[in-house]
Design a protein around this motif. Sequence first.
Motif, short mmCIF file in Angstrom:
data_model
loop_
_atom_site.label_atom_id
_atom_site.label_comp_id
_atom_site.label_asym_id
_atom_site.label_seq_id
_atom_site.Cartn_x
_atom_site.Cartn_y
_atom_site.Cartn_z
N SER A 137 22.76 -59.28 -110.26
CA SER A 137 21.77 -59.12 -111.11
C SER A 137 21.06 -60.49 -111.61
O SER A 137 21.86 -61.55 -111.33
CB SER A 137 22.42 -58.35 -112.50
N TYR B 117 19.29 -55.97 -109.77
CA TYR B 117 18.68 -55.79 -110.99
C TYR B 117 18.07 -57.20 -111.44
O TYR B 117 18.94 -58.15 -111.78
CB TYR B 117 19.96 -55.35 -111.86
N THR C 249 10.56 -54.58 -109.68
CA THR C 249 11.97 -55.59 -109.94
C THR C 249 11.35 -56.31 -110.89
O THR C 249 12.33 -56.71 -111.95
CB THR C 249 12.28 -56.17 -108.70
N LYS D 5 16.85 -50.82 -111.37
CA LYS D 5 18.27 -50.94 -111.03
C LYS D 5 18.03 -50.37 -109.59
O LYS D 5 17.84 -49.28 -109.57
CB LYS D 5 19.16 -50.48 -112.14
N ALA E 6 16.57 -50.17 -102.39
CA ALA E 6 16.15 -51.56 -102.08
C ALA E 6 15.56 -51.65 -100.61
O ALA E 6 14.69 -52.51 -100.44
CB ALA E 6 17.32 -52.56 -102.33
#
Length: 247
Positions: free
Chosen positions: A110, A133, A164, A170, A176
């Motif tokens: 993240s 994230y 994003t 998330k 992704a």
Amino acid sequence: MCTLEKRGSIFLLTLTGADEHRLNPTLMDAILTALSRVRSESKGVPASALVMTAEGKFFCNGLDLPWAKAAGPVGFHERMRLIGSKFKALSTDLLSLPMPTIAAISGHASAGGFILALCHDYILMRKDRGILYLNELDISFPIPRHYMALIRSKVVLPAGRRDTVLRAVKLRAEEALAKGIIDSAHGTVEETIDAAVRLGEELAGKKWNGEVYAQMRKTLHSEVWDAFEAEDSMSIENDIKGIASRL
């Protein structure tokens, strides 16, 4: 903090322990020392590749804001400046490494941890656990211009950049992958690391000249280098002050 292992033509850099691997000066110095070893030990050999991964639940949970906040209002500014300087040095070191680089995302990545992954040429991620994230919007932490340039350069699909950065979504591995942020998704952390090592061996097997590889990477992402070189210290200082007022 981290270990560096040589497996044939592969340098495997692992962030060790079960913590969140937050990017504070101590951890970043350890990684920079490992990367210095990689540069030194790769000289004079036909070709190499770097794989970075981590132990535990987290790949990297971003900049160590709790460490900066622990210094109080005055110390916060100084610690944030130090963190920012170290993170820029780490980012540019990875982006200039004279070999292919692969991030094997072993868990949550993240904020700065996501950006750390984007500093690699390839990103592989486990499917069974972990998220990507960019949470800066959720915590009112503006992303500096030079890192926004990196995101624009590496997250090629417009919807991926929007989601994003401007939705702070998330993303699990398969999401992704669909958004073009990672290169492949694998069942477990072990499978992810194994795939990253295989990819590294394939790329190292090309026996490309590392310095030429690094120069071509720099040219390919020239807008990122331009943004890093044009970093406005006054703008960053204002960002730090704004962050402090919201914490």
